[in-house]
Motif scaffolding. Structure first.
Motif, PDB file in Angstrom:
ATOM      1  N   UNK A   1       0.831  -1.202   0.000  1.00 42.85           N
ATOM      2  CA  UNK A   1       0.000   0.000   0.000  1.00 42.85           C
ATOM      3  C   UNK A   1       0.868   1.255   0.000  1.00 42.85           C
ATOM      4  N   UNK A   2       1.029   1.856  -1.164  1.00 47.67           N
ATOM      5  CA  UNK A   2       1.852   3.072  -1.250  1.00 47.67           C
ATOM      6  C   UNK A   2       1.162   4.270  -0.602  1.00 47.67           C
ATOM      7  N   UNK A   3      -0.107   4.139  -0.267  1.00 45.67           N
ATOM      8  CA  UNK A   3      -0.821   5.202   0.426  1.00 45.67           C
ATOM      9  C   UNK A   3      -0.603   5.188   1.923  1.00 45.67           C
ATOM     10  N   UNK A   4      -0.081   4.093   2.447  1.00 49.96           N
ATOM     11  CA  UNK A   4       0.183   3.979   3.882  1.00 49.96           C
ATOM     12  C   UNK A   4       1.624   4.395   4.154  1.00 49.96           C
ATOM     13  N   UNK A   5       1.817   5.306   5.073  1.00 55.47           N
ATOM     14  CA  UNK A   5       3.175   5.765   5.390  1.00 55.47           C
ATOM     15  C   UNK A   5       3.992   4.667   6.058  1.00 55.47           C
ATOM     16  N   UNK A   6       3.336   3.870   6.910  1.00 55.61           N
ATOM     17  CA  UNK A   6       4.043   2.869   7.706  1.00 55.61           C
ATOM     18  C   UNK A   6       3.492   1.476   7.447  1.00 55.61           C
ATOM     19  N   UNK A   7       4.341   0.477   7.613  1.00 63.17           N
ATOM     20  CA  UNK A   7       3.900  -0.910   7.553  1.00 63.17           C
ATOM     21  C   UNK A   7       3.179  -1.238   8.846  1.00 63.17           C
ATOM     22  N   UNK A   8       2.124  -2.017   8.738  1.00 66.00           N
ATOM     23  CA  UNK A   8       1.263  -2.295   9.884  1.00 66.00           C
ATOM     24  C   UNK A   8       0.981  -3.789   9.980  1.00 66.00           C
ATOM     25  N   UNK A   9       0.975  -4.314  11.199  1.00 64.49           N
ATOM     26  CA  UNK A   9       0.789  -5.735  11.445  1.00 64.49           C
ATOM     27  C   UNK A   9      -0.350  -5.944  12.430  1.00 64.49           C
TER      28      UNK A   9
ATOM     29  N   UNK B   1      13.058   3.461  -1.509  1.00 60.64           N
ATOM     30  CA  UNK B   1      14.430   3.152  -1.917  1.00 60.64           C
ATOM     31  C   UNK B   1      14.707   1.651  -2.009  1.00 60.64           C
ATOM     32  N   UNK B   2      13.634   0.838  -2.003  1.00 57.34           N
ATOM     33  CA  UNK B   2      13.816  -0.604  -1.987  1.00 57.34           C
ATOM     34  C   UNK B   2      13.010  -1.322  -3.073  1.00 57.34           C
ATOM     35  N   UNK B   3      11.784  -0.853  -3.333  1.00 59.44           N
ATOM     36  CA  UNK B   3      10.894  -1.627  -4.199  1.00 59.44           C
ATOM     37  C   UNK B   3       9.992  -0.735  -5.034  1.00 59.44           C
ATOM     38  N   UNK B   4       9.540  -1.306  -6.142  1.00 59.51           N
ATOM     39  CA  UNK B   4       8.526  -0.707  -7.008  1.00 59.51           C
ATOM     40  C   UNK B   4       7.314  -1.633  -6.995  1.00 59.51           C
ATOM     41  N   UNK B   5       6.124  -1.074  -7.139  1.00 63.41           N
ATOM     42  CA  UNK B   5       4.906  -1.878  -7.106  1.00 63.41           C
ATOM     43  C   UNK B   5       4.328  -2.004  -8.511  1.00 63.41           C
ATOM     44  N   UNK B   6       4.112  -3.235  -8.935  1.00 62.66           N
ATOM     45  CA  UNK B   6       3.388  -3.517 -10.171  1.00 62.66           C
ATOM     46  C   UNK B   6       1.972  -3.888  -9.751  1.00 62.66           C
ATOM     47  N   UNK B   7       1.076  -2.904  -9.773  1.00 62.73           N
ATOM     48  CA  UNK B   7      -0.275  -3.113  -9.254  1.00 62.73           C
ATOM     49  C   UNK B   7      -1.108  -4.063 -10.118  1.00 62.73           C
TER      50      UNK B   7
END
Length: 180
Positions: free
Chosen positions: A68-76, A165-171
């Motif tokens: 989710x590029x709309x989420x600033x942080x990763x969530x668990x 700086x790590x990944x690109x998303x192919x939606x």
């Protein structure tokens, strides 16, 4: 009206003429076009799908994550989150029970984040912990904010902190890392 059109045409010409301009000092293009698959350190970026399978080796479990590029942080997802102190530091004990199986975990809190949910006026304070994950052939330590996501479709969100700086998303694809 004619003046406005003339101004826009002149502006377009100026922009077009500078698009291929060279910097007199370095000889490089004024408008560089960096390779989108290389990060700022010159390392190759990975391409992930809109959903990915993430493995948590310490817990021996897989979770389906929404990227989710709309989420600033990763969530668990975590339930029964309890703060406590150990050796003068703040820790949390929580249950990673997304599938009905209890997995009681304890981690040191790295920091707290304040999250504003879209469509809500409430701001929640969430603990952030570091966990080791494996995504395809890549192993990394990532920060996750903990919250009860039982009512959500995905127990795990990989946000911009993961992507940056790590990944690109192919939606248009899913589970790209599972095949690697």
């Amino acid at each position: 009206m004619i003046v406005r059109i003339a101004f826009l045409m002149l502006l377009s010409l100026v922009l077009l003429s500078t698009a291929g301009a060279q910097d007199a000092v370095s000889g490089s293009s004024v408008f560089p076009s960096p390779d989108p698959f290389v990060n700022s350190k010159g390392e190759e970026k990975i391409v992930v799908g809109a959903r990915e399978m993430v493995y948590f080796p310490a817990e021996g479990t897989f979770l389906v994550a929404r990227v989710d590029s709309g989420a600033a942080f990763s969530s668990l997802h975590a339930s029964q989150i309890q703060r406590f102190e150990r050796d003068g530091e703040v820790w949390v004990r929580f249950n990673l029970d997304f599938d009905g199986t209890d997995r009681i975990m304890e981690r040191r809190v790295e920091r707290f984040v304040h999250i504003h949910q879209a469509g809500s006026v409430n701001i929640s304070e969430r603990p952030v912990v570091n966990l080791d994950i494996r995504l395809g052939r890549y192993s990394l330590r990532l920060s996750f904010n903990l919250t009860n996501r039982r009512h959500m479709t995905f127990p795990l969100i990989l946000g911009r902190d993961f992507l940056s700086d790590r990944a690109l998303v192919d939606v248009s694809n899913e589970f790209l890392m599972s095949s690697r």
